[in-house]
Each structure stands twice: as structure tokens, then as C-alpha cells.
Design a protein around this motif. Structure first.
Motif, short mmCIF file in Angstrom:
data_model
loop_
_atom_site.label_atom_id
_atom_site.label_comp_id
_atom_site.label_asym_id
_atom_site.label_seq_id
_atom_site.Cartn_x
_atom_site.Cartn_y
_atom_site.Cartn_z
N LEU A 166 0.83 -1.20 0.00
CA LEU A 166 0.00 0.00 0.00
C LEU A 166 0.87 1.26 0.00
N THR A 167 1.92 1.26 0.80
CA THR A 167 2.83 2.41 0.87
C THR A 167 3.50 2.65 -0.47
N ASP A 168 3.96 1.58 -1.12
CA ASP A 168 4.57 1.71 -2.45
C ASP A 168 3.57 2.27 -3.47
N ALA A 169 2.32 1.78 -3.40
CA ALA A 169 1.29 2.26 -4.33
C ALA A 169 0.99 3.73 -4.09
N LEU A 170 0.94 4.13 -2.82
CA LEU A 170 0.69 5.53 -2.48
C LEU A 170 1.82 6.41 -3.02
N LYS A 171 3.05 5.97 -2.83
CA LYS A 171 4.19 6.74 -3.32
C LYS A 171 4.11 6.90 -4.83
N GLU A 172 3.78 5.81 -5.53
CA GLU A 172 3.69 5.88 -6.99
C GLU A 172 2.58 6.83 -7.43
N SER A 173 1.48 6.86 -6.69
CA SER A 173 0.36 7.71 -7.10
C SER A 173 0.76 9.19 -7.08
N PHE A 174 1.67 9.57 -6.18
CA PHE A 174 2.16 10.95 -6.14
C PHE A 174 3.32 11.16 -7.11
N GLU A 175 4.14 10.14 -7.32
CA GLU A 175 5.26 10.25 -8.25
C GLU A 175 4.81 10.52 -9.68
N ARG A 176 3.62 10.07 -10.03
CA ARG A 176 3.12 10.22 -11.40
C ARG A 176 2.73 11.66 -11.73
N LYS A 177 2.61 12.49 -10.71
CA LYS A 177 2.24 13.89 -10.92
C LYS A 177 3.40 14.79 -10.49
N LYS A 178 3.58 15.89 -11.22
CA LYS A 178 4.70 16.77 -10.94
C LYS A 178 4.35 17.90 -9.96
N GLU A 179 3.07 18.20 -9.83
CA GLU A 179 2.67 19.29 -8.96
C GLU A 179 2.44 18.80 -7.54
N ARG A 180 2.82 19.61 -6.58
CA ARG A 180 2.61 19.25 -5.18
C ARG A 180 1.13 19.00 -4.91
N LEU A 181 0.85 17.98 -4.14
CA LEU A 181 -0.48 17.58 -3.70
C LEU A 181 -1.28 16.81 -4.75
N ASN A 182 -0.87 16.86 -6.02
CA ASN A 182 -1.60 16.11 -7.04
C ASN A 182 -1.24 14.64 -6.98
N TRP A 183 -2.21 13.79 -7.38
CA TRP A 183 -1.99 12.35 -7.31
C TRP A 183 -2.78 11.66 -8.40
N ASP A 184 -2.33 10.44 -8.73
CA ASP A 184 -2.98 9.61 -9.74
C ASP A 184 -3.67 8.45 -9.01
N GLY A 185 -4.95 8.28 -9.25
CA GLY A 185 -5.71 7.27 -8.52
C GLY A 185 -5.46 5.84 -8.93
N GLU A 186 -4.85 5.62 -10.11
CA GLU A 186 -4.71 4.25 -10.61
C GLU A 186 -3.88 3.34 -9.70
N PRO A 187 -2.72 3.78 -9.19
CA PRO A 187 -1.93 2.87 -8.33
C PRO A 187 -2.66 2.44 -7.06
#
Length: 390
Positions: free
Chosen positions: A322-343
Motif C-alpha cells: 500500500l505504501t509503495d502504491a501511495l508513493k507511486e500515485s504521487f510520483e506520477r504527478k509533478k505538482e505538489r499535492l496532485n496524485w494519480d488514482g490508478e496505483p
């Protein structure tokens, strides 16, 4: 493109952790091991917060929750405090504009979970998920897919057996008190209720349960102190599309952990033993190993694996996933606070948490009445009146 730790921090500035228990220590170690900064910590007392902050080199600590929620470097709040605080802290954090991950269960009663759901619906751009990590383990993901694809036919029965040691520590705390959220049903049963729904795609319509506290005192908790949290629990669930589930949680298996989740369909069965998956068709006489648990725990994360009954190894591995997935969801976006829901698409939402809390409440009601109790989800409250959705 390879993202470095410093790149990640520009997307998610830091995490604020609310809690100081055994789970909190494991969580902080896990976050730091994957390069996620923990920048603020809340504890019930200044001393507890100070000691844990010093141990993990967290720059800011406090005994005031709002100071963590309002901290400028905190973008995500991980709620690991006792359950009676979950609803208030999670909903307030979302209202301030912070992403939220919350430990199970959502609270002590449905109203706590409703508060969280309301906040999550109002701020849909923010992360609002529960830490039900079993959903991310390969054996559970494959089981869900096989059921969806009809490989074992129509599911009609789910049988779960979990045995572990005592969840209590050497001190009297909320884990000893049923009214504060302690007990096997809350701590591990909430995970099981969630994973059954996740796997078979059906929710409970009614339940019948029994909770027992066999050990009311021990050599560490005695005198005027009494343990009221359950150390044994068994319950049955009738699911909406006709399937049944039976779950037994036994806290009298010192120093060991064993979990078996069996899903039976018209054309075969699947069995998850801890994190290994076995299968057997109706024409076979023996089960076959379909997927072995080969998840490697990196050296950098092994030091966080201090034994704790409330987080057995499969659950710890789920937390890592879960932690790895959460990290990836933020890594996919360049702007602070943005996230990708897919991971984190498999993650349990606050809506899922409300369902779990509803089942927990119905099991406790059944324990008192001795009858089957309907699972009725509290959808909203207006003018002091409750509206229910079956």
C-alpha cells in the motif's frame, strides 16, 4: 525517468502522523525506508510525542492535533491514534485540505464513519483511504480476478479462520477496553470483513455473532483493572446475492499467527493460507499451489518489522504494498499535492470503512440480542433524525 527521493518530496512535501503506539513506530519506519519524509508527529502527551520524535528524527512533535493538521509541510495525514479519535481527526484533516490515510476501524460507531464519508465526498480531489493492505497482496488480487472471471463458478460460501496471540501490551490502554475500540473484532475482524467483500464482491445483509473475553486479568493487568475487549469472536454473514460467510477469530495462539480464507464456488474453491494461494476444482481430489508468497522485504525495511500481534506478517507486507502504491500515485504527478488514482485503485475508501463499521455494529448488537441483525448503513443525519439505507 527515474525519480529520486528529493523529486518525490516536491510532489508530497511531508507526512504528519497522528499516534504513538506500536503500529505508529512500524508505520514511520516503513515511510522513511521508502524515502517519504515524516515531518510532524502527534502524541497524547508531550513526553510520548517527544520520545518517538527523537527516536525517528522527526523535526516537529506536539500533543495538539491541530498543530499537525495545520503544519505547512504536512500534505498527508496518517491517522494511527486510538479508534475513538479516527472520525474527528480524519474529517478535520480533509477539511483543512490534507490527504488522509486512516487505520482501521473508522471509529467506535457508524456516526464516526459517516463523518469521514461526508468529508471525503466534499473533498473528492484528496486521498481518503483506509489501510486495508491485504487488498494489495498478489494472492488476494489473483483470487478476486479468478472469482470475477468465474473460474470457481458461483460463489456460495466463504470460511475464514484466524488464530493469533494476545493483542494486549504490558500496560492497560485502549486495547484492553471494548468501549475504546480494543478487541479482536475491531483490530483484525475489520480487515476480514473488508477483504471478504473485496474478494467476492458481495456485502452482508444480516449477521449473527458472539464475542467473548476469556482473559479478564493477567499478571500485568490486575487489581482494579479489568480487560473488557474481546479475545475470541465468531460471526456469520449472509451476503446480498445469497452467499454465506463464517469467520472465527481466536486470540489464544501465543507467539504464532495463522490465517486461512477459503472461498467455495459451484465449480471449485480457492484457499489463501497467510499469503499463499491454493486452488481445487470440483473434479480434483487435492488442492494445488497456484501462487506462493515470494514478496521480498528489502533490507532497509526489515528493521521496522518489530513483532506486533496487531500487524502479523501478511498484514505488514500488505502495508508495504500500500505504501509503495501511495508513493507511486504521487510520483506520477509533478505538482505538489496532485496524485494519480490508478496505483491505489484497490484501496479501501471511506465508503468501504462505513460498510465495515456497520457490520461491526451489527455483530455487537447480535452478541447482545442473540439474534440475526440486519446490516443497515446510516447514510446521513438531518435535524437529529437518522436515515438508513439497507
Amino acid at each position: 525517468m527515474v525519480l529520486l527521493a528529493e523529486d518525490f518530496h516536491t510532489m508530497l512535501e511531508g507526512v504528519g502522523v497522528v499516534g504513538t503506539g506500536a503500529m505508529t513506530s512500524i508505520l514511520i519506519s516503513t515511510l522513511q525506508a521508502v524515502g517519504i519524509k515524516v515531518v510532524a508527529l502527534w502524541g497524547p502527551t508531550d513526553q510520548e510525542a517527544k520520545e518517538l520524535a527523537r527516536q525517528y528524527r522527526i523535526p516537529f512533535h506536539t500533543s495538539k492535533v491541530d498543530e499537525v493538521l495545520l503544519h505547512q509541510e504536512v500534505d498527508l495525514v496518517w491517522v494511527t491514534c486510538p479508534p475513538h479519535l479516527h472520525g474527528e481527526v480524519a474529517s478535520k484533516a480533509l477539511g483543512i485540505g490534507k490527504h488522509v490515510l486512516c487505520e482501521r476501524p473508522a471509529g467506535l460507531k457508524q456516526a464516526d464513519a459517516v463523518k469521514m464519508v461526508t468529508a471525503a465526498r466534499y473533498y473528492p480531489s484528496l486521498v481518503s483511504i483506509m489501510t486495508h493492505g491485504l487488498r494489495f497482496l498478489p494472492a488476494f488480487v489473483r483470487t478476486k480476478r479468478m472469482i470475477q472471471e468465474g473460474e470457481i463458478g458461483e460463489v456460495f460460501l466463504c470460511d475464514v479462520k484466524l488464530s493469533c496471540g494476545s493483542l494486549l501490551t504490558d500496560k492497560f490502554n485502549w486495547m484492553c477496553d471494548e468501549n475504546m475500540g480494543g478487541g479482536l473484532l475491531n483490530i483484525l475482524g475489520s480487515h476480514i470483513i473488508d477483504i471478504v467483500s473485496f474478494l467476492v464482491g458481495q456485502k452482508a445483509s444480516k449477521v449473527r455473532g458472539m464475542l467473548k473475553t476469556f482473559i479478564k486479568q493477567n499478571d500485568r493487568i490486575n487489581g482494579i483493572r479489568h480487560i473488557t475487549s474481546d479475545d475470541f469472536c465468531t460471526f456469520q454473514m449472509e451476503l446480498f446475492r445469497g452467499a454465506c460467510a463464517t469467520i472465527t477469530l481466536n486470540g489464544h495462539f501465543p507467539g504464532q499467527f495463522k490465517q486461512e480464507i477459503m472461498v467455495i464456488g459451484s465449480e471449485g474453491r480457492l484457499l489463501i493460507k497467510d499469503a499463499d494461494l491454493y486452488g481445487q476444482t470440483s473434479s480434483q481430489t487435492r488442492e494445488t499451489l497456484l501462487m506462493a508468497d515470494i514478496q521480498h522485504v528489502p533490507e532497509r525495511q526489515k528493521y521496522s518489522m518489530a513483532p506486533t500481534p496487531e500487524l502479523p506478517l501478511p498484514y505488514y507486507k500488505g502495508l508495504l504494498k500500500l505504501t509503495d502504491a501511495l508513493k507511486e500515485s504521487f510520483e506520477r504527478k509533478k505538482e505538489r499535492l496532485n496524485w494519480d488514482g490508478e496505483p491505489v485503485a484497490f484501496a479501501a475508501t471511506f465508503e468501504d470503512a462505513l460498510y465495515v463499521q456497520t457490520v461491526l455494529d451489527a455483530i455487537r448488537k447480535s452478541d447482545i440480542s442473540g439474534n440475526w441483525e440486519s446490516v443497515e448503513t446510516l447514510s446521513e443525519e438531518r435535524n437529529g433524525r437518522s436515515f438508513f439505507l439497507s
